[in-house]
Design an enzyme around this catalytic site. Structure first.
Site, PDB file in Angstrom:
ATOM      1  N   ASP A   1       0.816  -1.215   0.000  1.00 23.24           N
ATOM      2  CA  ASP A   1       0.000   0.000   0.000  1.00 23.24           C
ATOM      3  C   ASP A   1       0.849   1.264   0.000  1.00 23.24           C
ATOM      4  OD1 ASP A   1      -2.537  -1.511   0.376  1.00 23.24           O
ATOM      5  OD2 ASP A   1      -1.601  -2.011   2.288  1.00 23.24           O
TER       6      ASP A   1
ATOM      7  N   LYS B   1     -15.407  -1.837  -0.045  1.00 23.64           N
ATOM      8  CA  LYS B   1     -14.556  -2.230  -1.165  1.00 23.64           C
ATOM      9  C   LYS B   1     -15.498  -2.641  -2.288  1.00 23.64           C
ATOM     10  CE  LYS B   1     -10.692  -3.598   1.737  1.00 23.64           C
ATOM     11  NZ  LYS B   1      -9.860  -4.713   2.245  1.00 23.64           N
TER      12      LYS B   1
END
Length: 485
Positions: A252, A393
């Site tokens: 990330d 998500k």
């Protein structure tokens, strides 16, 4: 066919006359351009084909990209594959054989989109998002939408959403706001990843992510400046303590220092970086008054124990913690640091301890794997008060319409909502527009590093510039924006 017959067949004389009259009334400085645009608007947009292809995501793994063609333009969208469950399976998914399986799955999805999905959507109005999404869903009745795949469905749905916004001649976030039924839009507070661990980095840190939330910024631009400066100060701290190898980044974009058993040091280093940036209100000791606050995404569970040394080659035997141990650890961290949010503090099926911790009201408790953006699991969590915020998500859901419904479900429960990227995402920036249009108040898109992360943050900077004085930054209201907007 003669020219006159052609003009009469398509009523062109009348249409051209109307366009010319409109240009005269508007006193258009460029009548040819005006007439061209006027004629273009007179023809309604329809989908003419949908073409899919395999591309690579942020991890270099196969993903689906879709080009949705209308009679006026082409609109592209992509979506990363859904993550595997954390733990041993997540390690296995990265081996060569699993990559081959994923590539075959993407290839199969591409064929389905190019054939079945394209055929089903041809002739539809791209402004009719719910009808398009329903047509996509009708093609995949398999359990968990396994035939087309939720990420493939999402890519088609996003491309249609972009086409709908273009036909309306409005920005994507405004089109989404209309789909949601909201007149107001909100710039979200970014949950900026600064440290990676867990299955998202090759270090020994069991915590998956440490994020900072610039709640005290006056706007999104300043929030990103605060986050970026803190990120780079943190790099200096890690470089001094652990050397240059620990400045490598995780999936990330967060730094991956090889912090071992004293993993709370990672939080302390973040707090030191925040102090270096000097974004603290020093007139009060109240944690909530500080301008930069922190969020955790937590550890891996094996059986009914949490192994804080699951990445160690040699274990001390002291690394296993019970869920009650973790509650004590989290409670202490919340008292020592401005820790305002913890994501997925327990195993995805540990409803009991998630509820126990949530009821302490120490911080925002965000459901990720616990909820999986699934309406039924969200309903249960609302009824049992198992958490008080949702990680959305979109590629766990399948379509834009379904994502909007999940947001609405969380808002009705007065939860916080955090729209999230996927680790190893593509560079599609749709979630930035979704966060603004749905006025969720929070977005998680990784570190101020890696192209697939920055594409979202940079889009939000553009949106804020475009909104001007109408742009409202969630700021101190980041937890309540979703339920009050």
């Amino acid at each position: 066919m003669s020219v006159q017959e052609y003009l009469e067949k398509h009523l062109l004389s009348r249409k051209i006359e109307e366009a010319v009259n409109a240009a005269v009334r508007a006193k258009a400085p460029d009548p040819v351009l005006f007439i061209s645009n006027h004629m273009r608007r007179a023809a309604p947009a329809v989908i003419t084909s949908v073409r899919a292809r395999q591309i690579l995501d942020g991890r270099g793994e196969p993903a689906v990209e879709v080009s949705l063609h209308t009679n006026k333009a082409v609109h592209r969208a992509s979506a990363a594959a859904a993550d595997a469950p954390e733990g041993a399976a997540a390690d296995a998914v990265r081996d060569a054989e699993k990559r081959k399986l994923l590539a075959r799955a993407v290839a199969d999805a591409v064929r389905v989109i190019n054939d079945k999905v394209s055929e089903a959507l041809v002739g539809m109005d791209p402004q009719q998002q719910s009808q398009i999404d329903q047509a996509i869903m009708d093609l995949d009745k398999a359990h968990h939408k396994a035939e087309i795949g939720v990420n493939s469905m999402l890519a088609v749905s996003i491309a249609a959403c972009k086409a709908g916004a273009a036909e309306k001649e409005v920005p994507l976030y405004k089109h989404i706001a209309e789909l949601v039924g909201k007149s107001a839009t909100t710039l979200p507070i970014p949950a900026i990843t600064v440290i990676n661990g867990g299955t998202h980095a090759g270090n020994s840190l069991p915590i998956q992510e440490i994020m900072i939330l610039p709640v005290g910024a006056k706007n999104f631009e300043e929030a990103m400046q605060m986050g970026s400066e803190t990120y780079h100060h943190l790099k200096d701290i890690i470089l001094e303590k652990y050397g240059s190898n620990s400045c490598n980044i995780g999936d990330d974009g967060g730094f991956a220092p090889n912090i071992s058993r004293q993993w709370n040091y990672a939080i302390q280093y973040c707090w030191s970086a925040i102090n270096l940036v000097a974004y603290i209100n020093r007139t009060t000791l109240n944690h909530r008054s500080r301008e930069l606050e922190q969020q955790l995404e937590c550890v891996v569970c094996y059986g009914n124990k949490y192994d804080m040394e699951f990445k160690f080659a040699e274990k001390s035997g002291q690394g296993f913690k019970t869920a009650d141990d973790l509650i004590e650890i989290y409670s202490q961290l919340c008292s020592e640091y401005p820790l305002v949010s913890i994501e997925q503090p327990f195993d995805k099926d540990d409803w009991e301890h998630s509820k126990k911790f949530t009821t302490l009201e120490l911080c925002q408790v965000v459901g990720d794997d616990l909820l999986m953006s699934d309406p039924e699991r969200i309903k249960r969590a609302v009824n049992e008060y198992t958490c008080n915020a949702l990680v959305l998500k979109a590629n766990q859901v399948g379509t834009v319409t379904e994502a909007i419904e999940v947001v609405r479900q969380a808002k009705d429960a007065h939860w916080g909502v955090m729209v999230s990227h996927r680790s190893g995402d593509t560079d599609d920036s749709f979630i930035a527009d979704l966060a603004v249009g749905a006025a969720v108040g929070q977005i998680k898109a990784g570190a101020p590093c890696r192209g697939e992360c920055l594409s979202k943050y940079n889009q939000l900077l553009r949106i804020e510039e475009e909104l001007g004085s109408d742009g409202v930054y969630a700021g101190e209201n980041w937890r309540t924006t979703a339920s009050t907007s």
